[in-house]
Every structure is written in structure tokens, then in C-alpha cells.
Design an enzyme around this catalytic site. Structure first.
Site, PDB file in Angstrom:
ATOM      1  N   TYR A  16      -1.729 -32.393  -5.899  1.00  0.00           N
ATOM      2  CA  TYR A  16      -0.681 -31.819  -4.891  1.00  0.00           C
ATOM      3  C   TYR A  16      -1.079 -30.237  -4.423  1.00  0.00           C
ATOM      4  O   TYR A  16       0.118 -29.512  -4.583  1.00  0.00           O
ATOM      5  CB  TYR A  16       0.493 -31.755  -5.890  1.00  0.00           C
ATOM      6  CG  TYR A  16       0.838 -33.200  -6.610  1.00  0.00           C
ATOM      7  CD1 TYR A  16       1.074 -34.162  -6.032  1.00  0.00           C
ATOM      8  CD2 TYR A  16       0.717 -32.961  -8.288  1.00  0.00           C
ATOM      9  CE1 TYR A  16       1.398 -35.464  -6.748  1.00  0.00           C
ATOM     10  CE2 TYR A  16       0.831 -34.161  -8.837  1.00  0.00           C
ATOM     11  CZ  TYR A  16       1.223 -35.538  -7.959  1.00  0.00           C
ATOM     12  OH  TYR A  16       1.371 -36.600  -8.656  1.00  0.00           O
ATOM     13  N   TYR A 143      10.756 -40.739 -11.091  1.00  0.00           N
ATOM     14  CA  TYR A 143       9.340 -40.534 -10.630  1.00  0.00           C
ATOM     15  C   TYR A 143       8.436 -41.564 -11.503  1.00  0.00           C
ATOM     16  O   TYR A 143       8.604 -42.091 -12.468  1.00  0.00           O
ATOM     17  CB  TYR A 143       8.717 -39.186 -11.073  1.00  0.00           C
ATOM     18  CG  TYR A 143       7.302 -39.083 -10.853  1.00  0.00           C
ATOM     19  CD1 TYR A 143       6.791 -38.746  -9.438  1.00  0.00           C
ATOM     20  CD2 TYR A 143       6.178 -39.312 -11.701  1.00  0.00           C
ATOM     21  CE1 TYR A 143       5.521 -38.797  -9.101  1.00  0.00           C
ATOM     22  CE2 TYR A 143       4.954 -39.416 -11.415  1.00  0.00           C
ATOM     23  CZ  TYR A 143       4.479 -39.035 -10.040  1.00  0.00           C
ATOM     24  OH  TYR A 143       3.133 -39.213  -9.771  1.00  0.00           O
ATOM     25  N   ASP A 244       9.686 -47.872 -17.342  1.00  0.00           N
ATOM     26  CA  ASP A 244       8.474 -47.151 -17.084  1.00  0.00           C
ATOM     27  C   ASP A 244       8.244 -46.017 -18.022  1.00  0.00           C
ATOM     28  O   ASP A 244       9.071 -45.049 -18.122  1.00  0.00           O
ATOM     29  CB  ASP A 244       8.568 -46.318 -15.762  1.00  0.00           C
ATOM     30  CG  ASP A 244       7.342 -45.497 -15.331  1.00  0.00           C
ATOM     31  OD1 ASP A 244       6.530 -45.484 -16.265  1.00  0.00           O
ATOM     32  OD2 ASP A 244       7.241 -44.865 -14.281  1.00  0.00           O
ATOM     33  N   LYS A 273      -0.641 -42.775 -19.570  1.00  0.00           N
ATOM     34  CA  LYS A 273      -0.784 -41.532 -20.021  1.00  0.00           C
ATOM     35  C   LYS A 273      -1.405 -41.574 -21.418  1.00  0.00           C
ATOM     36  O   LYS A 273      -2.567 -41.456 -21.719  1.00  0.00           O
ATOM     37  CB  LYS A 273       0.458 -40.861 -20.111  1.00  0.00           C
ATOM     38  CG  LYS A 273       0.802 -40.474 -18.565  1.00  0.00           C
ATOM     39  CD  LYS A 273       1.671 -39.358 -18.381  1.00  0.00           C
ATOM     40  CE  LYS A 273       1.694 -38.861 -17.016  1.00  0.00           C
ATOM     41  NZ  LYS A 273       3.018 -39.211 -16.020  1.00  0.00           N
TER      42      LYS A 273
HETATM   43  C1  LIG Z   1       2.554 -40.088 -14.647  1.00  0.00           C
HETATM   44  C2  LIG Z   1       3.542 -41.183 -14.269  1.00  0.00           C
HETATM   45  C3  LIG Z   1       3.333 -42.113 -13.588  1.00  0.00           C
HETATM   46  C4  LIG Z   1       1.971 -42.337 -12.783  1.00  0.00           C
HETATM   47  O1  LIG Z   1       0.995 -42.392 -13.851  1.00  0.00           O
HETATM   48  P1  LIG Z   1      -0.632 -41.962 -13.194  1.00  0.00           P
HETATM   49  O2  LIG Z   1      -1.352 -42.275 -14.177  1.00  0.00           O
HETATM   50  O3  LIG Z   1      -0.581 -40.588 -12.713  1.00  0.00           O
HETATM   51  O4  LIG Z   1      -0.735 -42.643 -11.943  1.00  0.00           O
HETATM   52  C5  LIG Z   1       4.191 -43.129 -13.457  1.00  0.00           C
HETATM   53  N1  LIG Z   1       5.367 -43.124 -14.101  1.00  0.00           N
HETATM   54  C6  LIG Z   1       5.843 -41.941 -14.804  1.00  0.00           C
HETATM   55  C7  LIG Z   1       6.886 -42.111 -15.640  1.00  0.00           C
HETATM   56  C8  LIG Z   1       4.895 -41.033 -15.154  1.00  0.00           C
HETATM   57  O5  LIG Z   1       5.065 -39.907 -15.891  1.00  0.00           O
END
Ligand SMILES: *Cc1c(COP(=O)(O)O)cnc(C)c1O
Length: 421
Positions: A16, A143, A244, A273
Site C-alpha cells: 500500500y 475487509y 472470514d 494469517k
Molecule cells: C488479511 C486478511 C485477508 C487477506 O489475507 P492475505 O493473506 O493478506 O491475502 C482477508 N480477510 C481478512 C479478514 C484479513 O484480515
């Protein structure tokens, strides 16, 4: 030899940032425990767990051993027509941890791709069952990643992806939940969803959300009843629910998965993550038997996705070791302690004129400022105080490794108090 910052600035993109006026970057040469080591030898207490991932800290002997053992066997083989023990063991371990209705695992190579796969699963499922259902519902302030299908379900106005709006598929957006985690629940906060579903359910394939914690869209914590009401409405109208859990999974919010705050199970779940303990890029999308059956009945006959590095054995082996550490349950006391200490030590910030709100949930501490902060200036101030905290917008927040000591955590909170006073 010193790290060539001039070359970096001239030729390498960072997340970014502009290539013309990039923010400063700090040269790190090592990381161990909960500290990052700068090239000049200074040590920084880490408040980020490298973006939620390094939950056991850095240079962990168990994770290192898992990785080197696997490396001596094989680094990678394709997953098309081949399988291997690290993938099987990891999937077994994952299925023991998630709600029992989730039974099928797709290994993706990053969180954004796990979200792409989740969306593809939902759309492909409905292609077989009811092809009119092609729209998604998402939440404002959400997000879900940086790839195009993921961007299309990020906050359409506030997000950094706003500029692509015209190029993205158009989905339905609900207002961000206005029912904070620790305030009495306001049932009217789910009325917009009830109305949207009653009007448009025949076009809607799935609803995607970050359970309980909206991360990069604003570090907001919403009420578990909101999540259970969403689950109930999705059931009522036959809409798939995609959770998510990429940021929230594996203990960060005080529960193993944030969905547990509401005792619900999604139809599709994204993990990433912390999955690999912060070592290698790995993510997963899990789904129910029902979703898998529908997809397999679609015209394509299979799930049309297959990354080159799918189920990379090194990543799977280190993830399995990381989940082994999670499975000991030590995180529960660690996260509870962090939560207590964050609540206590960040409380003084509530009095500061520059601070709009102070929020703590599990091992996440957030100062929401009245105004956007000067990231570069604040970052320099934090480094001068021996801590690594990366603010964005009007948010100064931390989500440290679970293994952080009380003393190290105090260094982080003291720095936050100091810059926000
Ligand atoms: C970080 C994140 C993503 C994207 O993961 P990347 O490994 O950076 O592509 C998607 N959803 C949530 C809620 C996130 O925190």
C-alpha cells in the site's frame, strides 16, 4: 554489509505505498521471541505479530524443527494427482478444531485466495442448485483481501479499493453493525439484513463477513447476537454464510474461532494469517458436505481452482506444528492475561482529547483517534521507544504474539499512551 535502503526505495514495492513517495522502511535482520532486531542492533518489542500471524513469536524452536525436518524430505510437489502426509495431517488437525459440520478443506496460498475460493465455492454451488443466485451480501467496513473478487466485498466507499468500484461486480452492502461487542444488543441493527433478504433473497448466493471483529475496515468489535441473527436469517432464506476468520482464527479474540462467541457455524470458513504460525504463506477454505456436494454436481463437476503451490509441504508442516502448539490450549490463559492487561493499561487513554474510543477484545487493543495519524512520524516515535506498532488511518492498535511477557506488553501500552496523550 549494510542493507541497501536506497535500492529498496527505488525498486521494491511495499504494501500500500507509492513508488514515488514511499513511507520509510526499517531494516530488520533477525527476529526472536517477541522482538524484532534492527540492523543497528536495537530491539523492538513487536505489537503486530507480523499482521496477526506470528502468534507463537519468532524463531520458535518447535516450528523451526518442523520446517527443517520437512525440508529434508521434500520442499514441494504439485498437488494435482499427488497427495502427501503434511497436507493430510494438517487437514485432520484442522477438522478437529473447526465446527464439526465443516468437513472439506481447500488449501490456498494466501488469505485473499482463500476468500476467492470461498466466493467461487458459493457461486458454483448455486450454479448447480439455483443459477439465479449470483449476488453476495457484505458489510460496510468489511475487509476481505486485495484480489478482485475479494475487493468486490470490501467496504465499497471507505476501503483502499474504492477506486476500482466501477470495475468490480456489484454486490449488496449492509450498514456496518452498530452494536458494539460489550454494549447491550440492539435488535434493530439486523433489520437492514432482514429487509434486504426479504426483497432480494432469490438473487443472493451468500453473505460474507468477518465474525465479531471487523479488522482493516476499522478495527470494530460487534455483538455476538448480531452474528447469531445473521446465521438465523441466512438459514431462513437459504443463503450460504461465509465466515472470514483469517484475522480472528486460532484464539485471537479469546475464542478459538470468533464464530464461537455466537455459537454458530458457517457454511464456508476462510482461515489464514496465524494458520502457519507466521512462517510461510498458507490459507484454507473449509466447507460443509452440502456445499461440496452441490459444487460437485455443477456442470464443471469439480471445484475449478488449483494453485501451483497448493498445500505446499513446508507450509503444511509448519502449520501442523503451529496448530499442535495451539492444541495445548496455552493460548487461552495467554490471551486472557493480555486482554486484562490491555484493558487496564489502555484505560487512561479514554481521558485524552485526541482519543475517540479505546477498545480491547482478546489479544487486540485499539485506540481510535479523532483524526488520522501521521503514520511515518508515529512509526519513528514508536521505534525510538523500542516498539514496533504500525498505525493506519485514525487507528493505533496492537495484536501481539500470544507469548508476549507482561513486561513487553507494558512497553507497547506505555508507548501507545505516550503518543496519544
Ligand atoms: C488479511 C486478511 C485477508 C487477506 O489475507 P492475505 O493473506 O493478506 O491475502 C482477508 N480477510 C481478512 C479478514 C484479513 O484480515
Amino acid at each position: 554489509m549494510s542493507i541497501d535502503l536506497a535500492f529498496d526505495r527505488e525498486h521494491i514495492w511495499h504494501p500500500y505505498t507509492s513508488m514515488l513517495t514511499p513511507l520509510p522502511v526499517y531494516p530488520i535482520v533477525a527476529a526472536a521471541g517477541c522482538e524484532l532486531v534492527l540492523e543497528d542492533g536495537r530491539r523492538l518489542v513487536d505489537g503486530t505479530a507480523s499482521w496477526w500471524s506470528a502468534v507463537h513469536g519468532y524463531n520458535h524452536p518447535v516450528l523451526n524443527a518442523a520446517l527443517t525436518t520437512q525440508l529434508s524430505q521434500m520442499a514441494h510437489v504439485m498437488f494435482g494427482g499427488i497427495t502427501h502426509e503434511p497436507a493430510i495431517q494438517l487437514a485432520k488437525q484442522l477438522l478437529q478444531m473447526v465446527p464439526s459440520t465443516l468437513t472439506k478443506v481447500f488449501f490456498a496460498d494466501s488469505g485473499s485466495i482463500a476468500v476467492e475460493v470461498a466466493i467461487k465455492m458459493a457461486l458454483q454451488y448455486w450454479q448447480a442448485i439455483n443459477p439465479q443466485k449470483t449476488k453476495l451480501i457484505s458489510l460496510r467496513k468489511g475487509y476481505h483481501g486485495d484480489t478482485f473478487a475479494a475487493m468486490a466485498v470490501c467496504d465499497p466507499i471507505d476501503s483502499m479499493h474504492g477506486m476500482f468500484k466501477e470495475l468490480l461486480p456489484q454486490h449488496f452492502f449492509l450498514p456496518a453493525p452498530d452494536c458494539p461487542f460489550d454494549s447491550p444488543f440492539t435488535p434493530r441493527s439486523v433489520e437492514p439484513l432482514a429487509q434486504l433478504l426479504s426483497a432480494h433473497h432469490q438473487d443472493i448466493a451468500a453473505l460474507i463477513l468477518e465474525p465479531i471483529v471487523q479488522g482493516y475496515g476499522g478495527m470494530r468489535f460487534y455483538h455476538p447476537h448480531y452474528l447469531s441473527a445473521v446465521r438465523a436469517l441466512c438459514d431462513k432464506y437459504g443463503i450460504l454464510l461465509i465466515a472470514d476468520e483469517i484475522a480472528t482464527g486460532f484464539g485471537r479474540t479469546g475464542k478459538l474461532f470468533a464464530c464461537e462467541h455466537a455459537n454458530i457455524a458457517p457454511d464456508i470458513m476462510c482461515l489464514g494469517k496465524a494458520l502457519s504460525g507466521g512462517y510461510l504463506t498458507l490459507a484454507a477454505t473449509l466447507c460443509t458436505d452440502e456445499v461440496a456436494r452441490g459444487i460437485s454436481q455443477s456442470a464443471a463437476g469439480g471445484l475449478m481452482h488449483g494453485p501451483t503451490f497448493m498445500a505446499n509441504p513446508l507450509a503444511c508442516a509448519v502449520a501442523l506444528a503451529s496448530l499442535g502448539l495451539i492444541a495445548t490450549g496455552a493460548w487461552q490463559q495467554q490471551v486472557a492475561n493480555i486482554e486484562q492487561q490491555l484493558k487496564r493499561e489502555l484505560a487512561p487513554c479514554k481521558q485524552f482529547a485526541k482519543v475517540k474510543d479505546v477498545r480491547v477484545l482478546g489479544a487486540i487493543g485499539v485506540l481510535e483517534m479523532q483524526e488520522p495519524v501521521n503514520v511515518a512520524a508515529l512509526q519513528a516515535a514508536f521505534v525510538a521507544q523500542g516498539v514496533w506498532i504500525r498505525p493506519f488511518n485514525n487507528l493505533i492498535y496492537i495484536m501481539p504474539p500470544f507469548t508476549i511477557s507482561a513486561k513487553e506488553l507494558s512497553q507497547l501500552t506505555q508507548a501507545m499512551v505516550q503518543v496519544s496523550a
